[in-house]
Design a protein around this motif. Structure first.
Motif, PDB file in Angstrom:
ATOM      1  N   THR A  68       1.057  -1.026   0.029  1.00 55.02           N
ATOM      2  CA  THR A  68      -0.079  -0.086  -0.033  1.00 55.02           C
ATOM      3  C   THR A  68       0.826   1.259   0.027  1.00 55.02           C
ATOM      4  N   SER A 362     -15.368  -2.989  -7.934  1.00 57.62           N
ATOM      5  CA  SER A 362     -13.945  -3.210  -8.563  1.00 57.62           C
ATOM      6  C   SER A 362     -13.113  -3.827  -7.575  1.00 57.62           C
ATOM      7  N   ALA A 364     -10.648  -2.141  -6.737  1.00 57.80           N
ATOM      8  CA  ALA A 364      -9.799  -1.152  -6.082  1.00 57.80           C
ATOM      9  C   ALA A 364      -9.186  -1.082  -4.586  1.00 57.80           C
ATOM     10  N   ASP A 365     -10.255  -1.775  -3.995  1.00 58.19           N
ATOM     11  CA  ASP A 365      -9.842  -1.632  -2.259  1.00 58.19           C
ATOM     12  C   ASP A 365      -9.770  -2.880  -1.740  1.00 58.19           C
ATOM     13  N   HIS A 367      -7.220  -6.426  -1.578  1.00 58.19           N
ATOM     14  CA  HIS A 367      -5.799  -6.904  -1.635  1.00 58.19           C
ATOM     15  C   HIS A 367      -5.947  -8.455  -1.734  1.00 58.19           C
ATOM     16  N   ASP A 385      -1.000  -6.437  -8.203  1.00 62.58           N
ATOM     17  CA  ASP A 385      -0.840  -4.944  -7.950  1.00 62.58           C
ATOM     18  C   ASP A 385      -2.071  -3.954  -7.272  1.00 62.58           C
ATOM     19  N   GLU A 386      -2.009  -2.884  -6.792  1.00 57.88           N
ATOM     20  CA  GLU A 386      -3.227  -2.190  -6.438  1.00 57.88           C
ATOM     21  C   GLU A 386      -3.896  -1.758  -7.838  1.00 57.88           C
ATOM     22  N   CYS A 387      -5.182  -2.056  -7.704  1.00 53.41           N
ATOM     23  CA  CYS A 387      -6.037  -1.713  -8.931  1.00 53.41           C
ATOM     24  C   CYS A 387      -6.415  -0.427  -8.944  1.00 53.41           C
ATOM     25  N   THR A 388      -6.278   0.159 -10.240  1.00 53.12           N
ATOM     26  CA  THR A 388      -6.734   1.679 -10.398  1.00 53.12           C
ATOM     27  C   THR A 388      -7.593   1.881 -11.456  1.00 53.12           C
ATOM     28  N   VAL A 389      -8.260   0.702 -11.949  1.00 51.83           N
ATOM     29  CA  VAL A 389      -9.369   0.905 -12.853  1.00 51.83           C
ATOM     30  C   VAL A 389     -10.676   0.270 -12.560  1.00 51.83           C
ATOM     31  N   TYR A 414      -5.650  -6.717 -14.566  1.00 53.88           N
ATOM     32  CA  TYR A 414      -6.993  -6.238 -14.195  1.00 53.88           C
ATOM     33  C   TYR A 414      -7.693  -5.793 -15.713  1.00 53.88           C
TER      34      TYR A 414
END
Length: 442
Positions: A68, A362, A364-365, A367, A385-389, A414
């Motif tokens: 994070t 999504s 996005a939040d 793990h 990886d962190e999702c940004t879409v 993703y």
């Protein structure tokens, strides 16, 4: 807390977080715990770490890593109410993978209450140099309660040296194989509507039943059974896939036969109304579905998923079986599917993916950690990886048959479905499976 100091802790469920700052030359680190009676483990089962993630009593569980922002954490959950009476101490350790702790900046261990997140104790960097393992802290009994002590004792012999000091029998380590390249995905194919394949895979012909021979009754005095086989030593080896080294050969790691368990474990990064802040029971939990597209060597294609009750089969084609559907996230095991490696020659490729069925819009939040555990050989793990879409479907791993060897490639990709297009059809289109889909339910 300074080194050597102690503090009382509530007898409750606690979260133990090992954290550090990542970087290009920073080695990975792993959290572990040893449950001790009279200074030693009672058996190898008292060692909790990445290859043995839960204590039989349920008192300690390894929850895994997440990234994070500018921090990486590896977490243990310790429930002091479930610690057996004979256990006097729980040692909390860290080991470095691919370097020393002198290369790990911002190392700390923090203890918080599971309910509410209040910080109970924190011990920052113990001033490491060439150490490859650290005993960072410990819980110990005192006058009917529990305390936490900041220890900071280093080892130059890694996790193996630390574990053997406390009585663990360790298998000889295996060296990770160099990453193998993965063939490029075929071009996308035009598809039709979502969710469940309209043409199911061809079922296998059921085997001819075999009538067992008639045998004589056992003698009146049964022979004395042989003594039980000695427990296998603890295996410390593992393979962590990254962007820089995304692939590994199962054969070179010893994974050539038996069953391979694929596990998906997830946590909620943020607190939301109706959620507990971690994957688990309660209203509002996220329901993720672990799935697999497969293509067999004879050209048959299909999907293993909870939708449409397509749970597969381990001993008949497709030789992949979904253990069940964890619809509430109330279990500690997450979602699992099993691949029969005795039928490696029958596979052409397998794409393991995950979809959001309900509880979130999504990834996005969330793990998630993926672990592949062959019955023989080193386990393979990686984090997403962190999702940004606004993604509702993620390709996790692509397993391809390359010259008779199965090569695992970390995808962590993703995908964002077009309006009105199902997650299954989206993943099919991205990897060119070329199947037809119809609506389904579970």
């Amino acid at each position: 807390m300074p080194k050597g100091s102690n503090a009382p802790v509530p007898t409750t469920a606690l979260r133990v977080e090992l954290g550090w700052r990542p970087g290009p030359s920073v080695p990975d680190a792993d959290a572990s715990a040893l449950l001790l009676a009279s200074g030693k483990v009672r058996s190898d089962g008292d060692f909790v770490f990445y290859n043995q993630p839960a204590h039989p009593s349920g008192a300690v569980r390894h929850e895994g890593k997440r990234t994070t922002g500018e921090r990486v954490t590896d977490t243990l959950l310790v429930d002091l109410t479930r610690v057996e009476g004979g256990i006097e101490r729980i040692v909390l350790a860290a080991s470095a993978d691919g370097g020393t702790f002198g290369q790990v900046p911002g190392l700390y261990i923090e203890v918080t209450e599971e309910a509410g997140g209040a910080v109970v104790a924190r011990f920052d960097s113990p001033g490491a140099t060439s150490e490859t393992a650290f005993l960072l802290g410990e819980f110990y009994r005192r006058q009917g309660g529990w305390k936490f002590r900041a220890v900071g004792q280093g080892y130059s012999s890694g996790l193996e040296g630390l574990a053997t000091d406390f009585g663990i029998t360790v298998d000889q380590p295996r060296h990770a194989a160099p990453p193998a390249s993965s063939p490029a995905a075929p071009p996308p194919a035009p598809l039709s509507p979502p969710l469940v394949p309209s043409t199911p895979p061809t079922p296998a012909t059921p085997p001819t039943p075999v009538v067992p021979p008639v045998t004589a009754p056992p003698p009146a005095t049964a022979p004395v059974p042989p003594p039980p086989a000695a427990a296998e030593p603890v295996r410390l080896s593992k393979v962590t896939l990254t962007k820089a080294a995304p692939s590994v050969s199962l054969a070179k790691q010893g994974g050539t036969s038996g069953a391979m368990r694929v596990n998906l474990n997830w946590q909620v990064r943020k607190q939301f109304p109706g959620r507990r802040g971690r994957w688990g029971g309660g209203q509002g939990d996220v329901d993720l579905d672990l799935c697999a597209l497969y293509e067999l060597a004879d050209g048959r294609k299909g999907v293993v998923q909870a939708l449409g009750n397509a749970f597969g089969s381990l001993h008949r084609p497709p030789y992949i079986h979904l253990d069940g559907d964890d619809r509430t996230g109330a279990t500690a095991s997450g979602e699992n599917l099993t691949v029969n490696l005795d039928h490696t020659r029958d596979f052409r490729r397998i794409l393991v993916f995950v979809t959001i069925y309900e509880g979130a819009t999504s990834f996005a939040d969330l793990h998630a950690t993926v672990t592949l555990r062959p019955q023989h050989g080193a386990p393979v793990d990686f984090s997403l990886d962190e999702c940004t879409v606004p993604s509702t479907v993620c390709a996790l791993a692509l397993i391809t048959n390359t010259g008779g060897d199965l090569v695992v490639r970390r995808e962590a990709r993703y995908l964002v479905p077009d309006r009105g297009v199902s997650p299954q059809r989206t993943i099919d289109r991205a990897y060119g499976w070329g199947m037809n889909w119809t609506p389904g339910r579970k």
